[in-house]
Structure formats: C-alpha cells, structure tokens
Scaffold this motif. Structure first.
Motif, short mmCIF file in Angstrom:
data_model
loop_
_atom_site.label_atom_id
_atom_site.label_comp_id
_atom_site.label_asym_id
_atom_site.label_seq_id
_atom_site.Cartn_x
_atom_site.Cartn_y
_atom_site.Cartn_z
N ASP A 44 2.55 4.92 -24.32
CA ASP A 44 1.13 5.24 -24.28
C ASP A 44 0.65 5.59 -22.87
OD1 ASP A 44 0.99 2.80 -22.96
OD2 ASP A 44 -0.11 1.76 -24.55
N GLY A 45 1.56 5.52 -21.90
CA GLY A 45 1.24 5.91 -20.53
C GLY A 45 0.38 4.92 -19.78
N GLN A 46 0.15 3.73 -20.33
CA GLN A 46 -0.75 2.78 -19.71
C GLN A 46 -0.05 1.69 -18.90
OE1 GLN A 46 -3.62 1.32 -22.57
NE2 GLN A 46 -4.46 3.36 -22.91
N TRP A 47 1.27 1.78 -18.80
CA TRP A 47 2.02 0.81 -18.00
C TRP A 47 3.17 1.53 -17.32
CZ3 TRP A 47 5.44 -3.69 -20.34
CH2 TRP A 47 5.96 -4.45 -19.29
N ILE A 48 3.22 1.43 -16.01
CA ILE A 48 4.33 1.95 -15.20
C ILE A 48 4.95 0.78 -14.46
CG2 ILE A 48 5.04 3.55 -13.38
CD1 ILE A 48 3.87 4.98 -15.80
N TRP A 49 6.26 0.61 -14.63
CA TRP A 49 6.97 -0.47 -13.93
C TRP A 49 8.05 0.16 -13.07
CZ3 TRP A 49 10.17 -4.94 -16.62
CH2 TRP A 49 10.43 -5.93 -15.66
N SER A 50 7.89 0.01 -11.75
CA SER A 50 8.78 0.66 -10.79
C SER A 50 9.55 -0.36 -9.96
CB SER A 50 7.98 1.55 -9.84
OG SER A 50 7.17 2.47 -10.53
N PHE A 51 10.82 -0.05 -9.73
CA PHE A 51 11.64 -0.81 -8.80
C PHE A 51 12.07 0.12 -7.67
CE2 PHE A 51 12.33 -3.19 -12.75
CZ PHE A 51 12.19 -4.51 -12.32
N GLY A 52 11.92 -0.35 -6.44
CA GLY A 52 12.40 0.41 -5.29
C GLY A 52 13.32 -0.44 -4.45
N THR A 105 0.80 -1.22 0.00
CA THR A 105 0.00 0.00 0.00
C THR A 105 0.84 1.27 0.00
OG1 THR A 105 -0.16 -0.08 2.42
CG2 THR A 105 -1.93 -1.13 1.15
N ALA A 106 2.13 1.16 0.24
CA ALA A 106 2.98 2.34 0.32
C ALA A 106 3.14 3.00 -1.05
CB ALA A 106 4.35 1.97 0.87
N GLU A 107 3.31 4.32 -1.05
CA GLU A 107 3.57 5.04 -2.28
C GLU A 107 4.98 4.76 -2.76
OE1 GLU A 107 3.55 9.63 -4.05
OE2 GLU A 107 2.79 9.20 -2.03
N MET A 108 5.12 4.57 -4.05
CA MET A 108 6.43 4.34 -4.66
C MET A 108 6.68 5.36 -5.75
SD MET A 108 6.84 0.17 -5.04
CE MET A 108 8.42 0.40 -5.92
N PRO A 109 7.94 5.63 -6.08
CA PRO A 109 8.23 6.49 -7.22
C PRO A 109 7.53 5.96 -8.47
CG PRO A 109 10.23 6.08 -5.98
CD PRO A 109 9.18 5.18 -5.39
N GLY A 110 6.88 6.85 -9.20
CA GLY A 110 6.18 6.47 -10.41
C GLY A 110 4.69 6.28 -10.23
N ASP A 111 4.21 6.15 -8.99
CA ASP A 111 2.78 5.95 -8.78
C ASP A 111 1.96 7.11 -9.35
OD1 ASP A 111 3.29 3.58 -7.51
OD2 ASP A 111 2.62 4.23 -5.53
N ASP A 112 2.47 8.32 -9.23
CA ASP A 112 1.71 9.49 -9.68
C ASP A 112 1.63 9.57 -11.20
OD1 ASP A 112 4.54 9.91 -9.55
OD2 ASP A 112 4.21 12.05 -9.88
N LEU A 113 2.42 8.79 -11.90
CA LEU A 113 2.40 8.84 -13.36
C LEU A 113 1.19 8.10 -13.95
CD1 LEU A 113 6.19 8.19 -14.03
CD2 LEU A 113 4.98 10.38 -14.00
N LEU A 114 0.57 7.24 -13.14
CA LEU A 114 -0.66 6.57 -13.54
C LEU A 114 -1.53 6.45 -12.28
CD1 LEU A 114 -2.29 5.18 -15.76
CD2 LEU A 114 -1.07 3.05 -15.25
N PRO A 115 -2.23 7.53 -11.93
CA PRO A 115 -2.93 7.58 -10.63
C PRO A 115 -4.11 6.63 -10.51
CG PRO A 115 -3.40 9.54 -11.94
CD PRO A 115 -2.30 8.81 -12.65
N LYS A 116 -4.73 6.23 -11.61
CA LYS A 116 -5.92 5.37 -11.54
C LYS A 116 -5.75 4.13 -12.43
CE LYS A 116 -9.13 9.11 -10.40
NZ LYS A 116 -10.39 9.82 -10.78
N PRO A 117 -4.88 3.22 -12.05
CA PRO A 117 -4.67 2.01 -12.85
C PRO A 117 -5.81 1.02 -12.65
CG PRO A 117 -3.39 1.88 -10.85
CD PRO A 117 -4.04 3.24 -10.84
N ASP A 118 -5.96 0.12 -13.58
CA ASP A 118 -6.94 -0.95 -13.45
C ASP A 118 -6.34 -2.16 -12.74
OD1 ASP A 118 -9.34 0.05 -15.07
OD2 ASP A 118 -7.67 0.37 -16.44
N ILE A 119 -5.04 -2.33 -12.86
CA ILE A 119 -4.34 -3.46 -12.23
C ILE A 119 -3.09 -2.93 -11.54
CG2 ILE A 119 -3.17 -5.67 -12.58
CD1 ILE A 119 -4.80 -5.97 -15.17
#
Length: 226
Positions: free
Chosen positions: A143-151, A41-55
């Motif tokens: 297309d902005g529909q996929w954000i893949w973040s590593f922390g 549930t924690a916020e990660m870098p990149g979360d704000d780039l797609l604020p309302k994802p489906d998955i």
C-alpha cells in the motif's frame, strides 16, 4: 506459570517504554535510538519512496565485523525464515511465525528485487525494492505506507548498521495517533533494539569464526529499485 511470567514481563517492558513516548525529548531518543544526529537526518535509500511520512524512526548500532558477515543475516529475515532476531515469543503472540536463527541459512540467501518479506498472515505485504548487496536493503509495503530501509556504512574497521522506518497514517484519528505515540513507537524501540543487538552479536560471532577472506556479497547483483 512460565507463560504468565513472560506476559507480566512483556507488559512491564511495554508499559515502561510507553512512558517514554509521553515526553518530546524522550520521544526523539525513542525514535532515534543509537543513531547520531547526522544519521537521523541523512538521506537513505528508500526515503524518496515515501517523501512525506507521518512517523520516521532511525535506529543504529556499530557492528565490529565486515559487511560480508552482516549482510547474510539481513537477507534471510522473515517469518518462516530466519526470524527477526528479537523477542520471538512476543512476535508469535501476534501470529508472526518468527523463530530467530543462530546460523546462516543458505536456502534464504538468494534474495531478489520483488521478493516478499514474510511478516505473518495478518501483516502487510512487504516487497524488496532496493537491493545493493553489502550496502542497502529496502522493503516497501504494497500500500506504499511503510518503507523499511537498512543501510550499511563503513566506520573504520566496523560497520554502522542503520535501520529506518517511514510510516504514513494519513487517515488516523487523534486517538489512533495517540496510541501510536504512547504504545506503538516505544514498543517498536523495544523490538528493534533487540533486533539490532541480535544482528550485531550474530555478525560479530560469524566474523570471529570465519577466515579473513569471508566471501563478500556479490555487488554485481541487482542494484536498482522497482
């Protein structure tokens, strides 16, 4: 015969994983494998780039090595580069040109904001949008529909490696959403679990073989997003 055996094993693994997607509690486990409740549930870098994802999936693993032994494996990932440290034969059935390296490849260590993550000719174009050496790496599809973040998060003498995928499927039909839940999500667990374990094994092996002053990632490099 060997190819047929691999196909049978692959089908069995994906089929077994698909059953997981049918039950809500198991679906949560599938999407959050290895992650604590706080990490999920924690916020990660990149979360704000797609604020309302489906998955959203958040998967994690403990790596008994410093960030400096882990980071190089992340920045060299990609098709035609160091691969994805997962099941190459499955990746290559889809034409992704993945060949997982077991060593640091200097020619792929100089990553910059805007660089592309090669994922095969048929895949989306993923660009580096957050680069905080030793801390965070984020890729975004054009297309902005996929954000893949590593922390990378310190945990005593170890590192928690957290991988988060945020995906939008706004125009998906009911059938497409069912396929995502029953096949794609469990399938992604099979592949990402193997990737995280692969990175862990490589980083821990590197740390054990390297001197105590293993070079730290250069924190003075770009730490912003495009």
């Amino acid at each position: 015969m060997r190819r047929r055996t691999r196909a049978v094993v692959g089908s069995a693994v994906v089929g077994a994983a698909a059953a997981v997607g049918a039950v809500a509690p198991l679906r949560l486990w599938c999407l959050n494998w290895g992650a604590t409740a706080d990490e999920a549930t924690a916020e990660m870098p990149g979360d704000d780039l797609l604020p309302k994802p489906d998955i959203v999936s958040t998967r994690a693993i403990t790596v008994d090595a410093p960030a400096s032994a882990l980071w190089p494996w992340l920045v060299q990932m990609g098709g035609g580069r160091a691969g994805a440290y997962t099941y190459d034969w499955i990746e290559n059935l889809m034409g992704l040109n993945m060949h997982s390296a077991d060593e640091i490849l200097p020619q792929f260590q100089d990553l910059h904001l805007g660089d592309v993550l090669p994922v095969g000719s048929g895949g989306p174009t993923m660009r580096c949008v957050v680069l905080e050496p030793g801390h965070a790496l984020v890729w975004r599809s054009d297309d902005g529909q996929w954000i893949w973040s590593f922390g990378l998060y310190p945990a005593g003498s170890s590192i928690r490696l957290v991988s988060r995928n945020r995906i939008a499927v706004p125009t998906a039909s009911v059938l497409r959403r069912l396929v995502n839940r029953m096949i794609m999500e469990p399938g992604s667990l099979v592949m990402e679990r193997k990737m995280l374990l692969g990175i862990k094994q490589r980083a821990e092996r590197l740390a054990a073989a390297a001197p105590p002053d293993l070079a730290q990632p250069d924190a003075s490099r770009a730490m912003s997003r495009s």
